[in-house]
Design a protein around this motif. Structure first.
Motif, PDB file in Angstrom:
ATOM      1  N   SER A  98       0.807  -1.209   0.000  1.00 36.32           N
ATOM      2  CA  SER A  98       0.000   0.000   0.000  1.00 36.32           C
ATOM      3  C   SER A  98       0.845   1.267   0.000  1.00 36.32           C
ATOM      4  N   SER A  99       2.144   1.131   0.252  1.00 41.93           N
ATOM      5  CA  SER A  99       3.054   2.280   0.227  1.00 41.93           C
ATOM      6  C   SER A  99       3.700   2.485  -1.139  1.00 41.93           C
ATOM      7  N   ASP A 100       3.379   1.612  -2.082  1.00 45.11           N
ATOM      8  CA  ASP A 100       4.044   1.654  -3.388  1.00 45.11           C
ATOM      9  C   ASP A 100       3.260   2.427  -4.442  1.00 45.11           C
ATOM     10  N   THR A 101       2.488   3.408  -3.995  1.00 46.03           N
ATOM     11  CA  THR A 101       1.831   4.310  -4.940  1.00 46.03           C
ATOM     12  C   THR A 101       2.247   5.743  -4.620  1.00 46.03           C
ATOM     13  N   VAL A 102       2.022   6.614  -5.579  1.00 50.29           N
ATOM     14  CA  VAL A 102       2.364   8.030  -5.395  1.00 50.29           C
ATOM     15  C   VAL A 102       1.349   8.878  -6.144  1.00 50.29           C
ATOM     16  N   ARG A 103       1.001  10.002  -5.580  1.00 52.62           N
ATOM     17  CA  ARG A 103       0.105  10.951  -6.243  1.00 52.62           C
ATOM     18  C   ARG A 103       0.982  11.956  -6.976  1.00 52.62           C
ATOM     19  N   THR A 104       0.920  11.929  -8.301  1.00 52.13           N
ATOM     20  CA  THR A 104       1.899  12.641  -9.107  1.00 52.13           C
ATOM     21  C   THR A 104       1.239  13.396 -10.252  1.00 52.13           C
ATOM     22  N   LEU A 105       1.905  14.461 -10.701  1.00 51.64           N
ATOM     23  CA  LEU A 105       1.477  15.223 -11.875  1.00 51.64           C
ATOM     24  C   LEU A 105       2.175  14.744 -13.139  1.00 51.64           C
ATOM     25  N   SER A 106       3.026  13.750 -13.024  1.00 53.91           N
ATOM     26  CA  SER A 106       4.006  13.449 -14.067  1.00 53.91           C
ATOM     27  C   SER A 106       3.440  12.845 -15.342  1.00 53.91           C
ATOM     28  N   GLU A 107       2.208  12.360 -15.319  1.00 53.13           N
ATOM     29  CA  GLU A 107       1.662  11.772 -16.539  1.00 53.13           C
ATOM     30  C   GLU A 107       0.664  12.697 -17.222  1.00 53.13           C
ATOM     31  N   SER A 108      -0.246  13.264 -16.451  1.00 48.76           N
ATOM     32  CA  SER A 108      -1.328  14.042 -17.078  1.00 48.76           C
ATOM     33  C   SER A 108      -1.301  15.525 -16.752  1.00 48.76           C
TER      34      SER A 108
ATOM     35  N   LYS B 120      -2.368  16.588 -13.924  1.00 49.86           N
ATOM     36  CA  LYS B 120      -3.317  16.655 -12.824  1.00 49.86           C
ATOM     37  C   LYS B 120      -2.909  15.632 -11.770  1.00 49.86           C
ATOM     38  N   PRO B 121      -3.208  15.871 -10.484  1.00 49.43           N
ATOM     39  CA  PRO B 121      -2.841  14.902  -9.448  1.00 49.43           C
ATOM     40  C   PRO B 121      -3.444  13.536  -9.744  1.00 49.43           C
ATOM     41  N   CYS B 122      -2.600  12.540  -9.907  1.00 46.25           N
ATOM     42  CA  CYS B 122      -3.040  11.216 -10.325  1.00 46.25           C
ATOM     43  C   CYS B 122      -2.275  10.169  -9.533  1.00 46.25           C
ATOM     44  N   ARG B 123      -2.997   9.254  -8.867  1.00 50.11           N
ATOM     45  CA  ARG B 123      -2.318   8.213  -8.085  1.00 50.11           C
ATOM     46  C   ARG B 123      -1.943   7.052  -8.990  1.00 50.11           C
ATOM     47  N   GLN B 124      -0.656   6.683  -8.916  1.00 55.97           N
ATOM     48  CA  GLN B 124      -0.107   5.622  -9.751  1.00 55.97           C
ATOM     49  C   GLN B 124       0.883   4.787  -8.952  1.00 55.97           C
ATOM     50  N   LEU B 125       1.328   3.699  -9.557  1.00 58.05           N
ATOM     51  CA  LEU B 125       2.441   2.961  -8.981  1.00 58.05           C
ATOM     52  C   LEU B 125       3.654   3.876  -8.843  1.00 58.05           C
ATOM     53  N   ARG B 126       4.385   3.688  -7.768  1.00 60.88           N
ATOM     54  CA  ARG B 126       5.632   4.426  -7.596  1.00 60.88           C
ATOM     55  C   ARG B 126       6.685   3.796  -8.523  1.00 60.88           C
ATOM     56  N   THR B 127       7.153   4.546  -9.491  1.00 61.12           N
ATOM     57  CA  THR B 127       8.110   4.038 -10.469  1.00 61.12           C
ATOM     58  C   THR B 127       9.223   5.053 -10.687  1.00 61.12           C
ATOM     59  N   ALA B 128      10.214   4.642 -11.468  1.00 57.42           N
ATOM     60  CA  ALA B 128      11.292   5.557 -11.816  1.00 57.42           C
ATOM     61  C   ALA B 128      10.772   6.762 -12.587  1.00 57.42           C
TER      62      ALA B 128
END
Length: 385
Positions: free
Chosen positions: A274-284, A286-294
């Motif tokens: 459950s700690s392996d996700t991140v809320r990030t702007l990096s794809e769209s 807009k704040p989007c929760r995704q898998l934590r990746t490089a």
């Protein structure tokens, strides 16, 4: 098990399944829930094909569609949508250089020449945040026997609501905060979906235990579905206890037998906590929760130029994401970069199951919790000892 949304939409269980996979949508509807097809990354012709297939599979079972209709458009204060070419021209060169350097450092190859003229999934999806394109998709959907349209990223346009209601189609609006409820109600929606911080994809910053009862109170008699962190019967029961009339689930279907999730992504999901996700702007953008990746880490790193506003970030990244997915089997770097939208509940998705088993387990677990409460409050639990 019956709530008001069961009667509204003619379903056995108030379990709604958002999925980009038509097989999941059909399987959920056939199992007594309500399948909802995400249409944002399809062309009108593709949507026509998908809906015809679903109709054939489900018979008279109800199903619906979900569209990303942005309430705010980039760049033009007049409210007119800018053409894609004008939007792409506003992407700074330093951002293009950053993404090209990123792919080079991780050894992600260019697309093979023979694919250059094909219609590739992410290339097609460049228009995923276009209001004009989403409305065109919904015009296609309304030619089919759908029962529900869900509007993400803001209230639906008035003409769409009117067209849907004339055909007896219900409208649902997604919200991430109490303040958004009034705008959706004023737009004429029939359902509110309260999407909490834990959820996958574009989501707000308020947790479900706070958000759901706030939205239920603000929505008044309009039914509310709870979204975010729901994959088990206990979580289903908790949502109902907070006042929701059903649950809107997405992540739980990604590891099912029917899901068309990329095999390497599915492996990541099954291993994730459950700690392996991140809320990030990096794809769209807009704040989007995704898998934590490089990918997400690089965009948040010290050398990053920062994410662009939507839809510029998506337009910048679409081709790169296509290259990453295509190269994932042969490139270790691509595998490190490749992710997917998923909620914090991913930590409990550690087994591949058929869709009908997921539905059964959620319903059975929910009923067991309800019976346990009944026994505890009536004192029967003490008597049983």
């Amino acid at each position: 098990m019956r709530t008001s949304v069961c009667d509204m939409l003619g379903i056995e269980f108030p379990i709604f399944a958002f999925s980009h996979c038509r097989d999941v949508v059909a399987a959920v509807s056939k199992a007594g829930g309500f399948g909802v097809l995400g249409v944002a990354r399809l062309t009108p012709d593709e949507l026509e094909t998908e809906l015809r297939w679903i109709e054939k599979e489900v018979g008279d079972r109800p199903f619906g569609v979900d569209a990303q209709i942005p309430a705010k458009l980039y760049g033009d204060e007049s409210g007119a949508e800018l053409p894609r070419e004008e939007l792409e021209a506003q992407i700074p060169e330093r951002h293009r250089k950053f993404i090209n350097d990123l792919l080079a450092r991780y050894g992600v190859p260019e697309l093979p020449p023979q694919l250059s003229d094909e219609k590739l999934p992410y290339t097609i999806a460049r228009d995923a945040f276009s209001r004009e394109k989403e409305v065109a998709l919904l015009e296609v959907a309304l030619r089919h026997p759908i029962r529900l349209i869900a509007s993400a990223l803001g209230p639906p346009p008035a003409h769409l609501v009117d067209a849907a209601h004339r055909k007896g189609v219900r409208i649902a609006g997604l919200v991430g905060a109490k303040k958004h409820v009034r705008k959706q109600l004023d737009a004429g929606v029939d359902l509110i979906i309260a999407q909490s911080y834990e959820a996958a994809g574009h989501t707000g910053d308020i947790g479900g235990m706070v958000l759901i009862p706030e939205v239920v109170d603000a929505a008044g008699p309009v039914p509310v579905l709870a979204a975010g962190g729901i994959a088990s019967g206990r979580q289903f029961a908790a949502a109902l206890a907070l006042g929701a009339q059903g649950v809107w689930c997405g992540s739980v279907w990604l590891t099912t037998e029917e899901a068309e999730t990329h095999p390497l992504v599915k492996e990541k999901l099954l291993r994730a906590t459950s700690s392996d996700t991140v809320r990030t702007l990096s794809e769209s953008g807009k704040p989007c929760r995704q898998l934590r990746t490089a990918w997400a880490e690089e965009w948040e790193g010290p050398d990053s130029p920062g994410s662009l506003p939507s839809p510029l970030q998506w337009l910048l990244c679409a081709d790169a994401l296509e290259r990453i997915q295509r190269a994932a089997y042969s490139s270790e770097g691509a595998r490190k970069l490749m992710g997917y939208s998923v909620g914090q509940v991913v930590g409990s998705l550690n087994e591949v199951k058929p869709v009908h088993q997921v539905i059964f387990d959620m319903v059975d677990g929910c009923l067991n919790v309800a019976q346990g409460f009944a026994d505890t409050l009536s004192g029967n639990e003490e008597l049983d000892r």
